[in-house]
Design a protein around this motif. Structure first.
Motif, PDB file in Angstrom:
ATOM      1  N   THR A  25       0.793  -1.230   0.000  1.00 53.05           N
ATOM      2  CA  THR A  25       0.000   0.000   0.000  1.00 53.05           C
ATOM      3  C   THR A  25       0.827   1.281   0.000  1.00 53.05           C
ATOM      4  OG1 THR A  25      -0.148  -0.041   2.408  1.00 53.05           O
ATOM      5  CG2 THR A  25      -1.899  -1.165   1.179  1.00 53.05           C
ATOM      6  N   ALA A  26       2.153   1.180   0.120  1.00 57.77           N
ATOM      7  CA  ALA A  26       2.999   2.370   0.105  1.00 57.77           C
ATOM      8  C   ALA A  26       4.426   1.978  -0.245  1.00 57.77           C
ATOM      9  CB  ALA A  26       2.961   3.079   1.460  1.00 57.77           C
ATOM     10  N   ARG A  27       5.205   2.959  -0.693  1.00 58.19           N
ATOM     11  CA  ARG A  27       6.619   2.767  -1.032  1.00 58.19           C
ATOM     12  C   ARG A  27       6.801   1.625  -2.028  1.00 58.19           C
ATOM     13  NH1 ARG A  27      10.745   2.644   3.524  1.00 58.19           N
ATOM     14  NH2 ARG A  27      11.980   3.733   1.955  1.00 58.19           N
ATOM     15  N   THR A  28       5.880   1.494  -2.946  1.00 61.43           N
ATOM     16  CA  THR A  28       5.930   0.361  -3.875  1.00 61.43           C
ATOM     17  C   THR A  28       7.106   0.446  -4.838  1.00 61.43           C
ATOM     18  OG1 THR A  28       4.406   1.528  -5.341  1.00 61.43           O
ATOM     19  CG2 THR A  28       3.440  -0.004  -3.756  1.00 61.43           C
ATOM     20  N   GLY A  29       7.661   1.634  -5.025  1.00 66.81           N
ATOM     21  CA  GLY A  29       8.769   1.782  -5.949  1.00 66.81           C
ATOM     22  C   GLY A  29      10.057   1.114  -5.505  1.00 66.81           C
ATOM     23  N   ILE A  30      10.152   0.777  -4.220  1.00 68.24           N
ATOM     24  CA  ILE A  30      11.384   0.162  -3.740  1.00 68.24           C
ATOM     25  C   ILE A  30      11.293  -1.361  -3.710  1.00 68.24           C
ATOM     26  CG2 ILE A  30      11.810   2.165  -2.280  1.00 68.24           C
ATOM     27  CD1 ILE A  30      11.154   0.359   0.148  1.00 68.24           C
ATOM     28  N   ILE A  31      10.147  -1.902  -4.099  1.00 65.15           N
ATOM     29  CA  ILE A  31       9.953  -3.348  -3.980  1.00 65.15           C
ATOM     30  C   ILE A  31      10.693  -4.086  -5.084  1.00 65.15           C
ATOM     31  CG2 ILE A  31       8.285  -5.227  -3.976  1.00 65.15           C
ATOM     32  CD1 ILE A  31       6.207  -3.253  -2.945  1.00 65.15           C
ATOM     33  N   TYR A  32      11.542  -5.003  -4.695  1.00 68.48           N
ATOM     34  CA  TYR A  32      12.202  -5.911  -5.633  1.00 68.48           C
ATOM     35  C   TYR A  32      11.452  -7.234  -5.695  1.00 68.48           C
ATOM     36  CZ  TYR A  32      15.655  -9.276  -7.324  1.00 68.48           C
ATOM     37  OH  TYR A  32      16.291 -10.272  -8.011  1.00 68.48           O
ATOM     38  N   ALA A  33      11.072  -7.723  -4.544  1.00 70.47           N
ATOM     39  CA  ALA A  33      10.384  -9.006  -4.484  1.00 70.47           C
ATOM     40  C   ALA A  33       9.417  -9.019  -3.314  1.00 70.47           C
ATOM     41  CB  ALA A  33      11.382 -10.150  -4.350  1.00 70.47           C
ATOM     42  N   MET A  34       8.439  -9.872  -3.420  1.00 66.62           N
ATOM     43  CA  MET A  34       7.481 -10.109  -2.349  1.00 66.62           C
ATOM     44  C   MET A  34       7.332 -11.616  -2.164  1.00 66.62           C
ATOM     45  SD  MET A  34       4.577  -7.262  -3.425  1.00 66.62           S
ATOM     46  CE  MET A  34       3.534  -7.535  -2.002  1.00 66.62           C
ATOM     47  N   GLY A  35       6.772 -12.007  -1.053  1.00 66.42           N
ATOM     48  CA  GLY A  35       6.656 -13.437  -0.868  1.00 66.42           C
ATOM     49  C   GLY A  35       5.813 -13.838   0.317  1.00 66.42           C
ATOM     50  N   PHE A  47       9.834 -20.274   4.969  1.00 61.68           N
ATOM     51  CA  PHE A  47       9.655 -19.696   3.640  1.00 61.68           C
ATOM     52  C   PHE A  47       8.739 -20.602   2.825  1.00 61.68           C
ATOM     53  CE2 PHE A  47      10.527 -17.560  -0.238  1.00 61.68           C
ATOM     54  CZ  PHE A  47      10.755 -18.532  -1.203  1.00 61.68           C
ATOM     55  N   VAL A  48       7.803 -19.997   2.096  1.00 65.64           N
ATOM     56  CA  VAL A  48       6.892 -20.751   1.242  1.00 65.64           C
ATOM     57  C   VAL A  48       7.174 -20.464  -0.229  1.00 65.64           C
ATOM     58  CG1 VAL A  48       4.479 -21.077   0.549  1.00 65.64           C
ATOM     59  CG2 VAL A  48       5.075 -20.815   2.972  1.00 65.64           C
ATOM     60  N   ALA A  49       7.116 -19.191  -0.605  1.00 66.39           N
ATOM     61  CA  ALA A  49       7.309 -18.831  -2.012  1.00 66.39           C
ATOM     62  C   ALA A  49       7.670 -17.360  -2.111  1.00 66.39           C
ATOM     63  CB  ALA A  49       6.045 -19.108  -2.820  1.00 66.39           C
ATOM     64  N   GLY A  50       8.460 -17.046  -3.137  1.00 61.37           N
ATOM     65  CA  GLY A  50       8.835 -15.670  -3.395  1.00 61.37           C
ATOM     66  C   GLY A  50       8.745 -15.366  -4.873  1.00 61.37           C
ATOM     67  N   ILE A  51       8.569 -14.094  -5.196  1.00 63.30           N
ATOM     68  CA  ILE A  51       8.458 -13.697  -6.592  1.00 63.30           C
ATOM     69  C   ILE A  51       9.107 -12.340  -6.800  1.00 63.30           C
ATOM     70  CG2 ILE A  51       6.165 -12.646  -6.290  1.00 63.30           C
ATOM     71  CD1 ILE A  51       5.492 -13.791  -9.114  1.00 63.30           C
ATOM     72  N   ILE A  52       9.904 -12.233  -7.847  1.00 59.42           N
ATOM     73  CA  ILE A  52      10.497 -10.960  -8.246  1.00 59.42           C
ATOM     74  C   ILE A  52       9.430 -10.206  -9.036  1.00 59.42           C
ATOM     75  CG2 ILE A  52      12.324  -9.851  -9.582  1.00 59.42           C
ATOM     76  CD1 ILE A  52      14.017 -12.362  -9.023  1.00 59.42           C
ATOM     77  N   VAL A  53       9.033  -9.052  -8.573  1.00 60.90           N
ATOM     78  CA  VAL A  53       7.802  -8.437  -9.080  1.00 60.90           C
ATOM     79  C   VAL A  53       7.924  -7.912 -10.513  1.00 60.90           C
ATOM     80  CG1 VAL A  53       6.968  -7.900  -6.786  1.00 60.90           C
ATOM     81  CG2 VAL A  53       8.346  -6.205  -8.001  1.00 60.90           C
ATOM     82  N   ARG A  54       9.114  -7.537 -10.946  1.00 61.61           N
ATOM     83  CA  ARG A  54       9.225  -6.967 -12.292  1.00 61.61           C
ATOM     84  C   ARG A  54       9.184  -8.023 -13.392  1.00 61.61           C
ATOM     85  NH1 ARG A  54      10.238  -1.620 -12.803  1.00 61.61           N
ATOM     86  NH2 ARG A  54      10.809  -0.506 -10.899  1.00 61.61           N
ATOM     87  N   ASN A  55       9.701  -9.219 -13.113  1.00 61.01           N
ATOM     88  CA  ASN A  55       9.737 -10.225 -14.160  1.00 61.01           C
ATOM     89  C   ASN A  55       8.954 -11.486 -13.832  1.00 61.01           C
ATOM     90  OD1 ASN A  55      11.357 -11.669 -12.381  1.00 61.01           O
ATOM     91  ND2 ASN A  55      13.267 -11.159 -13.423  1.00 61.01           N
ATOM     92  N   GLY A  56       8.389 -11.573 -12.635  1.00 60.31           N
ATOM     93  CA  GLY A  56       7.568 -12.712 -12.270  1.00 60.31           C
ATOM     94  C   GLY A  56       8.323 -13.984 -11.961  1.00 60.31           C
ATOM     95  N   LYS A  57       9.648 -13.900 -11.848  1.00 61.76           N
ATOM     96  CA  LYS A  57      10.427 -15.092 -11.524  1.00 61.76           C
ATOM     97  C   LYS A  57      10.072 -15.544 -10.122  1.00 61.76           C
ATOM     98  CE  LYS A  57      15.106 -16.904 -11.051  1.00 61.76           C
ATOM     99  NZ  LYS A  57      16.554 -16.616 -11.117  1.00 61.76           N
ATOM    100  N   ALA A  58       9.717 -16.823 -10.014  1.00 55.08           N
ATOM    101  CA  ALA A  58       9.214 -17.342  -8.753  1.00 55.08           C
ATOM    102  C   ALA A  58      10.086 -18.470  -8.222  1.00 55.08           C
ATOM    103  CB  ALA A  58       7.785 -17.844  -8.933  1.00 55.08           C
TER     104      ALA A  58
END
Length: 125
Positions: A25-35, A47-58
């Motif tokens: 909901t904020a500071r989304t410009g600094i996000i490299y990955a979420m998970g 850890f369950v799963a992670g994804i790089i947000v710009r290219n969708g690599k999971a």
């Protein structure tokens, strides 16, 4: 810090499916990955799963490969976790992290201050 809001989850029978969502909901410009991580009863956070947000690599933990699918909608700053063919062992509180990093050794690291509120997932056998 990247605040996130989780939704979804709940209860399902063994073999069933559930879907989780997590929106930054904020500071989304600094996000490299979420998970996603999970906190099973009487066990440590995993850890369950992670994804790089710009290219969708999971990436996935071995315990969920073939059952869970992580995806993202970059324009909405949202990730999803589709959980299929659930088993009782997956019962846990699921936590989203909105600011993760991926180490060169393949390990995913969650940032403090970027955790969601947690969502209970209960699978009945």
């Amino acid at each position: 810090q990247v605040p996130v809001i989780q939704s979804g989850g709940g209860s399902a029978p063994a073999g069933g499916s559930l879907r989780l969502s997590c929106t930054a909901t904020a500071r989304t410009g600094i996000i490299y990955a979420m998970g996603w991580f999970r906190l099973p009863p009487t066990r440590e956070r995993e850890f369950v799963a992670g994804i790089i947000v710009r290219n969708g690599k999971a990436d996935y933990s071995d315990s969920v490969k073939g059952r869970f699918t992580i995806s993202n909608d970059y324009s909405k700053h949202t990730i999803y976790l589709q959980m299929d063919n659930l088993h009782a062992v997956y019962t846990a509180v699921f936590l989203c992290n909105g600011h993760m990093s991926l180490h060169e050794n393949g390990s995913w690291y969650p940032a403090t201050g970027a955790w969601g509120q947690g969502t209970q997932v209960t699978v009945s056998s």
